[in-house]
Each structure stands twice: as C-alpha cells, then as structure tokens.
Motif scaffolding. Structure first.
Motif, mmCIF file in Angstrom:
data_model
loop_
_atom_site.group_PDB
_atom_site.id
_atom_site.type_symbol
_atom_site.label_atom_id
_atom_site.label_comp_id
_atom_site.label_asym_id
_atom_site.label_seq_id
_atom_site.Cartn_x
_atom_site.Cartn_y
_atom_site.Cartn_z
ATOM 1 N N MET A 268 7.420 -10.423 -11.552
ATOM 2 C CA MET A 268 8.306 -9.388 -11.052
ATOM 3 C C MET A 268 7.678 -8.756 -9.811
ATOM 4 O O MET A 268 6.489 -8.437 -9.806
ATOM 5 C CB MET A 268 8.505 -8.345 -12.146
ATOM 6 N N LEU A 269 8.452 -8.599 -8.795
ATOM 7 C CA LEU A 269 8.004 -7.934 -7.575
ATOM 8 C C LEU A 269 7.998 -6.435 -7.824
ATOM 9 O O LEU A 269 8.967 -5.884 -8.335
ATOM 10 C CB LEU A 269 8.942 -8.288 -6.419
ATOM 11 N N ARG A 270 6.887 -5.781 -7.479
ATOM 12 C CA ARG A 270 6.731 -4.361 -7.759
ATOM 13 C C ARG A 270 6.352 -3.608 -6.494
ATOM 14 O O ARG A 270 5.530 -4.072 -5.704
ATOM 15 C CB ARG A 270 5.626 -4.199 -8.811
ATOM 16 N N LEU A 271 6.964 -2.448 -6.316
ATOM 17 C CA LEU A 271 6.680 -1.574 -5.182
ATOM 18 C C LEU A 271 5.440 -0.740 -5.507
ATOM 19 O O LEU A 271 5.350 -0.160 -6.581
ATOM 20 C CB LEU A 271 7.886 -0.673 -4.934
ATOM 21 N N ARG A 272 4.493 -0.669 -4.585
ATOM 22 C CA ARG A 272 3.219 0.025 -4.800
ATOM 23 C C ARG A 272 3.209 1.450 -4.242
ATOM 24 O O ARG A 272 2.148 2.000 -3.956
ATOM 25 C CB ARG A 272 2.088 -0.744 -4.129
ATOM 26 N N VAL A 273 4.339 2.093 -4.130
ATOM 27 C CA VAL A 273 4.411 3.399 -3.479
ATOM 28 C C VAL A 273 3.514 4.425 -4.153
ATOM 29 O O VAL A 273 2.794 5.165 -3.479
ATOM 30 C CB VAL A 273 5.871 3.911 -3.433
ATOM 31 N N LYS B 142 -1.231 7.986 -3.566
ATOM 32 C CA LYS B 142 -2.522 8.496 -4.043
ATOM 33 C C LYS B 142 -3.646 8.157 -3.071
ATOM 34 O O LYS B 142 -4.497 9.001 -2.777
ATOM 35 C CB LYS B 142 -2.825 7.942 -5.433
ATOM 36 N N GLU B 143 -3.646 6.923 -2.559
ATOM 37 C CA GLU B 143 -4.665 6.506 -1.590
ATOM 38 C C GLU B 143 -4.635 7.368 -0.332
ATOM 39 O O GLU B 143 -5.676 7.669 0.254
ATOM 40 C CB GLU B 143 -4.465 5.046 -1.187
ATOM 41 N N ARG B 144 -3.429 7.740 0.096
ATOM 42 C CA ARG B 144 -3.258 8.503 1.337
ATOM 43 C C ARG B 144 -3.317 10.013 1.114
ATOM 44 O O ARG B 144 -3.266 10.781 2.067
ATOM 45 C CB ARG B 144 -1.912 8.176 1.997
ATOM 46 N N GLY B 145 -3.383 10.457 -0.134
ATOM 47 C CA GLY B 145 -3.402 11.889 -0.424
ATOM 48 C C GLY B 145 -2.070 12.559 -0.134
ATOM 49 O O GLY B 145 -2.024 13.736 0.239
ATOM 50 N N LYS B 146 -0.989 11.808 -0.298
ATOM 51 C CA LYS B 146 0.362 12.324 -0.052
ATOM 52 C C LYS B 146 1.112 12.477 -1.369
ATOM 53 O O LYS B 146 0.726 11.913 -2.386
ATOM 54 C CB LYS B 146 1.141 11.371 0.869
ATOM 55 N N THR B 147 2.200 13.226 -1.329
ATOM 56 C CA THR B 147 2.994 13.471 -2.527
ATOM 57 C C THR B 147 4.360 12.798 -2.439
ATOM 58 O O THR B 147 4.810 12.424 -1.344
ATOM 59 C CB THR B 147 3.225 14.979 -2.736
ATOM 60 N N LYS B 148 5.011 12.687 -3.572
ATOM 61 C CA LYS B 148 6.387 12.167 -3.589
ATOM 62 C C LYS B 148 7.298 13.109 -2.818
ATOM 63 O O LYS B 148 8.242 12.679 -2.170
ATOM 64 C CB LYS B 148 6.873 12.002 -5.026
ATOM 65 N N TYR B 149 7.011 14.400 -2.882
ATOM 66 C CA TYR B 149 7.804 15.381 -2.132
ATOM 67 C C TYR B 149 7.714 15.083 -0.632
ATOM 68 O O TYR B 149 8.723 15.085 0.071
ATOM 69 C CB TYR B 149 7.311 16.798 -2.425
ATOM 70 N N PHE C 175 3.237 4.821 5.983
ATOM 71 C CA PHE C 175 1.973 4.500 5.323
ATOM 72 C C PHE C 175 1.045 3.653 6.186
ATOM 73 O O PHE C 175 -0.096 3.411 5.813
ATOM 74 C CB PHE C 175 2.237 3.743 4.013
ATOM 75 N N ASP C 176 1.549 3.172 7.329
ATOM 76 C CA ASP C 176 0.792 2.276 8.205
ATOM 77 C C ASP C 176 0.332 1.040 7.429
ATOM 78 O O ASP C 176 -0.852 0.704 7.382
ATOM 79 C CB ASP C 176 -0.400 3.001 8.835
ATOM 80 N N VAL C 177 1.308 0.385 6.788
ATOM 81 C CA VAL C 177 1.049 -0.832 6.020
ATOM 82 C C VAL C 177 2.078 -1.892 6.405
ATOM 83 O O VAL C 177 3.079 -1.600 7.049
ATOM 84 C CB VAL C 177 1.131 -0.588 4.488
ATOM 85 N N THR C 178 1.823 -3.117 5.984
ATOM 86 C CA THR C 178 2.790 -4.194 6.156
ATOM 87 C C THR C 178 3.624 -4.289 4.882
ATOM 88 O O THR C 178 3.225 -3.762 3.835
ATOM 89 C CB THR C 178 2.087 -5.538 6.385
ATOM 90 N N PRO C 179 4.761 -4.972 4.923
ATOM 91 C CA PRO C 179 5.526 -5.172 3.691
ATOM 92 C C PRO C 179 4.696 -5.865 2.603
ATOM 93 O O PRO C 179 4.865 -5.573 1.421
ATOM 94 C CB PRO C 179 6.705 -6.037 4.133
ATOM 95 N N ASN C 180 3.784 -6.734 2.998
ATOM 96 C CA ASN C 180 2.920 -7.398 2.010
ATOM 97 C C ASN C 180 2.046 -6.404 1.266
ATOM 98 O O ASN C 180 1.696 -6.627 0.111
ATOM 99 C CB ASN C 180 2.034 -8.450 2.668
ATOM 100 N N GLU C 181 1.661 -5.325 1.918
ATOM 101 C CA GLU C 181 0.841 -4.299 1.268
ATOM 102 C C GLU C 181 1.684 -3.331 0.446
ATOM 103 O O GLU C 181 1.173 -2.673 -0.453
ATOM 104 C CB GLU C 181 0.042 -3.525 2.315
ATOM 105 N N LEU C 182 2.954 -3.253 0.770
ATOM 106 C CA LEU C 182 3.870 -2.337 0.085
ATOM 107 C C LEU C 182 4.318 -2.884 -1.266
ATOM 108 O O LEU C 182 4.594 -2.125 -2.188
ATOM 109 C CB LEU C 182 5.083 -2.089 0.987
ATOM 110 N N PHE C 183 4.337 -4.209 -1.387
ATOM 111 C CA PHE C 183 4.787 -4.866 -2.617
ATOM 112 C C PHE C 183 3.659 -5.687 -3.224
ATOM 113 O O PHE C 183 2.745 -6.107 -2.521
ATOM 114 C CB PHE C 183 5.957 -5.816 -2.317
#
Length: 68
Positions: free
Chosen positions: A1-6, A11-18, A54-62
């Motif tokens: 299953m493909l999963r989103l790593r948001v 958490k890595e970036r110190g950001k919130t869902k808000y 996030f300064d990532v590629t789609p490969n890093e996002l999933f």
C-alpha cells in the motif's frame, strides 16, 4: 500500500498539522484524512504544494507500506 509520510515529515521539520492546513488552504477534515492515509485520492496540486512546503520530492513524500 502506498502511504503518505506527512506526519513523519511534519515532526522532522518541527511543523504542525495546523501550519500545513493553513499553508494548503484545505479543510481540516480533508487534511486529517490525508495525513491519516484515509483518503482515496490526492490532487496533484496538493502533492506539489506539499513538496514545495517540505522541500522534498514526491518520492520522499510517499513510501510503500508492505505490511498492509
């Protein structure tokens, strides 16, 4: 299953869902479903926006979740 790593990336970036919710301009319910991998589709615009934010590629996002 493909999963989103948001959640992990937030958490890595110190950001919130808000912060992400305000940055993407989407409803919180849609964001929550997306972050919890409970959605069936994600628009290309949202994928691109998250990559830029996030300064990532789609490969890093999933990632593949082989246990599902």
């Amino acid at each position: 299953m493909l999963r989103l790593r948001v959640d992990e990336i937030l958490k890595e970036r110190g950001k919130t869902k808000y912060w992400l919710n305000k940055s993407l301009g989407m409803s919180y319910d849609n964001l929550r479903n997306m972050v919890n991998n409970q959605t069936k589709s994600i628009s290309y615009a949202n994928i691109e926006a998250m990559c830029v934010l996030f300064d990532v590629t789609p490969n890093e996002l999933f990632e593949w979740d082989f246990e599902k």
